[in-house]
Write a protein that holds these residues in place. Structure first.
Motif, mmCIF file in Angstrom:
data_model
loop_
_atom_site.group_PDB
_atom_site.id
_atom_site.type_symbol
_atom_site.label_atom_id
_atom_site.label_comp_id
_atom_site.label_asym_id
_atom_site.label_seq_id
_atom_site.Cartn_x
_atom_site.Cartn_y
_atom_site.Cartn_z
ATOM 1 N N LYS A 91 0.476 -0.926 -0.100
ATOM 2 C CA LYS A 91 0.239 0.119 -0.306
ATOM 3 C C LYS A 91 0.979 1.257 -0.148
ATOM 4 O O LYS A 91 0.550 2.582 -0.673
ATOM 5 C CB LYS A 91 -0.513 -0.098 1.373
ATOM 6 C CG LYS A 91 -2.116 -0.822 0.862
ATOM 7 C CD LYS A 91 -3.045 -1.158 2.557
ATOM 8 C CE LYS A 91 -3.830 -0.091 2.384
ATOM 9 N NZ LYS A 91 -4.677 0.419 1.452
ATOM 10 N N GLN A 123 2.652 2.655 -3.407
ATOM 11 C CA GLN A 123 1.355 3.354 -4.013
ATOM 12 C C GLN A 123 1.327 5.173 -5.747
ATOM 13 O O GLN A 123 2.286 6.118 -4.253
ATOM 14 C CB GLN A 123 -0.358 3.148 -4.350
ATOM 15 C CG GLN A 123 -0.444 1.785 -4.088
ATOM 16 C CD GLN A 123 -1.760 1.700 -3.188
ATOM 17 O OE1 GLN A 123 -2.494 2.269 -2.983
ATOM 18 N NE2 GLN A 123 -1.849 0.456 -2.721
ATOM 19 N N TYR A 153 -4.656 7.677 -8.607
ATOM 20 C CA TYR A 153 -5.630 7.605 -9.163
ATOM 21 C C TYR A 153 -5.202 7.705 -10.477
ATOM 22 O O TYR A 153 -5.291 8.666 -11.190
ATOM 23 C CB TYR A 153 -6.860 7.838 -8.671
ATOM 24 C CG TYR A 153 -7.367 6.545 -7.557
ATOM 25 C CD1 TYR A 153 -6.967 5.224 -8.025
ATOM 26 C CD2 TYR A 153 -7.388 7.802 -6.325
ATOM 27 C CE1 TYR A 153 -7.325 4.554 -6.486
ATOM 28 C CE2 TYR A 153 -7.728 6.439 -5.342
ATOM 29 C CZ TYR A 153 -7.879 4.969 -5.445
ATOM 30 O OH TYR A 153 -8.133 3.802 -4.528
ATOM 31 N N GLY A 189 -4.013 4.563 -6.649
ATOM 32 C CA GLY A 189 -4.621 4.606 -4.931
ATOM 33 C C GLY A 189 -4.356 5.536 -3.462
ATOM 34 O O GLY A 189 -4.615 5.005 -2.922
ATOM 35 N N GLY A 192 -5.598 2.112 -2.056
ATOM 36 C CA GLY A 192 -6.207 1.484 -3.035
ATOM 37 C C GLY A 192 -5.685 -0.072 -2.604
ATOM 38 O O GLY A 192 -4.539 -0.237 -1.674
ATOM 39 N N ALA A 236 -4.641 -2.579 -7.126
ATOM 40 C CA ALA A 236 -3.721 -1.865 -7.443
ATOM 41 C C ALA A 236 -1.829 -1.994 -7.981
ATOM 42 O O ALA A 236 -1.699 -1.314 -8.708
ATOM 43 C CB ALA A 236 -3.759 -1.392 -5.984
#
Length: 824
Positions: free
Chosen positions: A104, A107, A110, A462, A467, A472
């Motif tokens: 995570k 990332q 988006y 993300g 995300g 992702a």
């Protein structure tokens, strides 16, 4: 009259593409909702035609109208450190939850969103709004939508085209009695900052797109923003409308253009944006959208409807007429005479309707021609048709299956030119992908993750930690997209393209894979962290997890790229040193494993699935679209793949059903492929989102994920083609997965690898005659289920353990006629 008779005679003698009948979607009532409306497109301008009586709505799109601007760099300087920590958690601790949390932290932002352009509304002044007769249709043979109704003895007709040669949408209105057209034309847009100016017989709608729109699955207080802290403001756009009439009076006010006492009116729609490439700010470095739209409009204003129609037909037929497909109809073919909505419902209830199936095949080809003709801007999740400011999944390029599926039929369905916008996009994303590979992973080559957009976004999405790594942090975008680079060469044999475009891009993807691969405890090269989109597993401790190492999908995609790159290097006779490196790396890749249930293992270990019927079947990439698993070459893996599909089940979303058509075709099970096709074509009017089930078709034959995603339409075409023709293993297999329901039929114009054009007709599931046009020449190997011979040559097929094989050296430009018959 002589010309018409001659054409009819040709149709009677030989079934030709331009003689296909019943290639129409038609209805007895106007569209109530968006998925009832009928799509038109010239690859750039899209229109959804509702066919209203008193109020006609035409919802408009322009392929390049997106939120945002060029992608930012250096968005997550800590990504590489977290990569090392994730790998430590995976290899040393087997702590998958910890690896998930580190992922995570790797990332970026988006993707941006595809936007609606606006609405054109035609409000007709009618005394009575209930017509005595009503008809609307979409003729996909000619790419024209027609609405016709009769009120008070007067028949009103509206015809709409989206012309590629003239780059405008044209609406032609007529009345059966002179001077009876009386209506008003207005334009509006959902985009917040826009203006509408009306002058004389013209409307100009101008505005700016937002700087960003959050994906529709993200909760946000301010999901759509117009201010951008980067200084690159939103994209400009302009829609121009011009109304011309031979005999009517045209006036204007602030609400729009009014027409009265007319019997023949033409409305021109031109649009453009300031988009000037994926790497340029659409505001400060944008194109002059006003000039572009004005030039398009000025060039057509002096052309009459018939000339515009002729030019449109000639352009469209050049692509569409390459392929014809006909199946024998049942004796009672009454279902084919029903309106499409009623026809689809009857089909879902069990009515036999092979003409609906061939219509669906050609409809998919129509949609690809209509949505994929803009350089560097491929068809997105909804083609070019979208009505939402926050469309489903941003209507972006989802690269863990969906955008690839859009282009599965491009080559085999003889629409190679429609593949090129996607290939141009790959060139763009390789540029941003090199930055992503370096900044996020300290890796060579170029990387691409789960989502992209018109700006060629390549980082893991993300919002830097929001995300789900299950999707992702999937890293296999560059090797999978490279498959399409190789396919285009295989189908065209264009060595200049291979040398200058495909090979360098494929090599860059391989360089990334080289950097990304690490050795496991047994010395195999594996990926880490690794996911199997968008699935999960129960680990050895019974905990649910999704991030591990060496998923079967990852290893299959890399093996596919390495194989193709080796072949490409051999074709060119170049880059031996790198080829040898890749050969050595390929030999060290973590292999396929068969699980305890006899299925193909999805994960590094033989773990259980929390969702046994999950819509993604990513671990079967090697079966399709790859070619590492086949009944001819790998029977054990083939059996495992079949078991996997049986365990997964037949349910799924629209695109999932389409993928399964292709899977079962590669397993040579035509009847199971056909079952999946019937499921894909089942009627649905579901407007919500159903992730694990659902699937089917709306009454306009758009694929229902649900909601609408166009990939199911394209995947369905691919699957039908795979049932009839396969060419993935250096041979052309005729009718490899023909279902019983298609026992008699004919098809012409399909393409096979090697640039061979294939036509066939068959009876009782056996080839009667076929022909192979060797466009490029070269060795041709044909596999079939029964003996064949080449007419005029002493060449017959030989029986093998898996059918009959015939091989010969084909001369460039020569058509070889093939007869199916029994030999003594």
């Amino acid at each position: 009259m002589i010309k018409k008779i001659f054409t009819l005679l040709i149709c009677t003698i030989s079934f030709q593409a331009f003689c296909q009948d019943n290639l129409k979607l038609w209805y007895k009532k106007p569209a109530k909702i968006w998925t009832d409306a009928l799509p038109l497109g010239n690859g750039r301008l899209g229109a959804m035609v509702f066919g209203g009586v008193k109020r006609e709505l035409i919802q408009l799109n322009e392929a390049t109208l997106w939120t945002g601007g060029p992608v930012r760099t250096n968005v997550n300087p800590g990504a590489y450190a977290n990569l090392l920590l994730a790998r430590e958690a995976l290899f040393k601790e087997e702590d998958y939850a910890k690896a998930y949390n580190y992922a995570k932290k790797m990332q970026g932002y988006y993707s941006e969103s595809y936007l609606p352009l606006g609405d054109l509304v035609i409000t007709q002044d009618l005394k009575d709004t209930i017509p005595s007769s009503y008809f609307r249709n979409l003729d996909i043979r000619n790419a024209i939508a027609t609405t016709r109704y009769t009120i008070d003895g007067i028949t009103y007709t509206r015809q709409v085209i989206s012309s590629a040669p003239d780059q405008v949408i044209v609406i032609h209105l007529t009345s059966s009695k002179a001077g009876k057209l009386k209506f008003k034309v207005g334009a509006s847009s959902l985009l917040k900052y826009h203006t509408v100016a009306v002058s004389g017989n013209e409307i100009a709608l101008k505005g700016k797109a937002p700087a960003h729109a959050q994906p529709n699955y993200i909760d946000s207080k301010n999901p759509i923003t117009y201010d951008d802290s980067t200084g690159c403001k939103g994209m400009r756009f302009e829609l121009q409308v011009k109304v011309l009439s031979k005999d009517g009076q045209i006036t204007a006010d602030t609400s729009g253009i009014a027409v009265k006492n007319a019997s023949d009116v033409t409305i021109f729609l031109s649009a453009a944006t300031s988009f000037n490439g994926f790497d340029k700010c659409p505001d400060s470095d944008g194109k002059d959208e006003h000039k572009i739209a004005t030039d398009y409009l000025n060039r057509v204003a002096s052309k009459n409807w018939q000339l515009l129609l002729t030019r449109h037909y000639a352009d469209y037929h050049h692509f569409f007429n390459r392929v014809s497909f006909k199946l024998a109809a049942p004796a009672d073919n009454s279902n084919a005479k029903l309106p499409t909505d009623e026809r689809l419902v009857a089909y879902t209830k069990g009515a036999k309707d092979p003409e609906l199936e061939t219509l669906y095949f050609q409809y998919g080809r129509y949609l690809l021609i209509s949505s994929s003709r803009t350089k560097g801007v491929p068809a997105n999740l909804q083609g070019i048709w979208n009505k939402e400011m926050r469309p489903p999944w941003s209507s972006n390029y989802t690269t863990n299956i969906n955008v690839q599926m859009n282009y599965w039929p491009a080559e085999v369905a003889n629409l190679s030119e429609m593949h090129m916008p996607f290939i141009e996009f790959i060139k763009n994303v390789a540029v941003t992908g090199r930055v992503t590979a370096k900044e996020f992973y300290h890796a060579k080559g170029w990387a691409l993750h789960h989502n992209s957009d018109i700006w060629a976004l390549s980082n893991p999405v993300g919002d830097k930690g929001d995300g789900d790594p299950t999707w992702a942090n999937w890293t296999m975008g560059s090797p999978w997209l490279s498959q399409h680079l190789w396919w285009h060469y295989q189908f065209t044999k264009d060595k200049k393209y291979l040398k200058e475009i495909a090979y360098p891009l494929m090599k860059g993807a391989a360089e990334f894979c080289e950097s990304w691969l690490v050795k496991d405890k047994d010395g195999y090269l594996v990926t880490a962290p690794s996911v199997s989109p968008e699935n999960a597993f129960y680990d050895d401790k019974g905990k649910r997890a999704s991030v591990s190492i060496a998923t079967t999908m990852d290893m299959s995609i890399i093996r596919d790229l390495f194989t193709n790159l080796i072949d490409a290097s051999n074709e060119l006779g170049e880059d031996k040193a790198f080829r040898d490196t890749i050969i050595a790396k390929k030999a060290q890749l973590y292999p396929f494993h068969i699980g305890k249930k006899g299925n193909l293992q999805e994960w590094y270990k033989d773990w259980e699935d929390p969702e046994p019927h999950h819509r993604h079947v990513s671990h079967l990439f090697g079966l399709f679209p790859g070619n590492q698993i086949s009944p001819v070459n790998t029977p054990e893996l083939t059996a495992a793949a079949k078991k996997t599909l049986e365990l997964r089940g037949d349910e799924g979303t629209g695109w999932s059903l389409a993928w399964k058509i292709n899977f079962w075709a590669r397993l040579l099970d035509g009847n199971h492929s056909y079952k999946m096709l019937k499921d894909l074509l089942r009627a649905t009017n579901v407007e919500g989102t159903n992730y694990s089930g659902g699937g089917g078709s709306y009454i306009n034959l758009f694929d229902a994920h649900p909601p609408f995603q166009i990939d199911g339409n394209f995947g369905g075409v691919s699957g039908m083609a795979e049932m009839l023709l396969q060419s993935q293993n250096n041979e052309i297999q005729l009718l490899p997965a023909l279902p019983d329901a298609w026992a008699n039929g004919e098809i012409s114009g399909l393409k096979a690898r090697g640039n061979f054009e294939v036509s066939m007709n068959w009876k009782s599931k056996k080839i009667v005659t076929a022909s192979i046009l060797a466009v490029a020449g070269g060795k041709c190997t044909i596999r079939s289920n029964e003996p064949l011979t080449i007419v005029g040559m002493q060449v017959r097929s030989n029986k093998t353990t898996n059918g009959y094989v015939i091989a010969f050296d084909a001369k460039k430009g020569v058509r070889y006629n093939i007869a199916g018959k029994k030999f003594n």
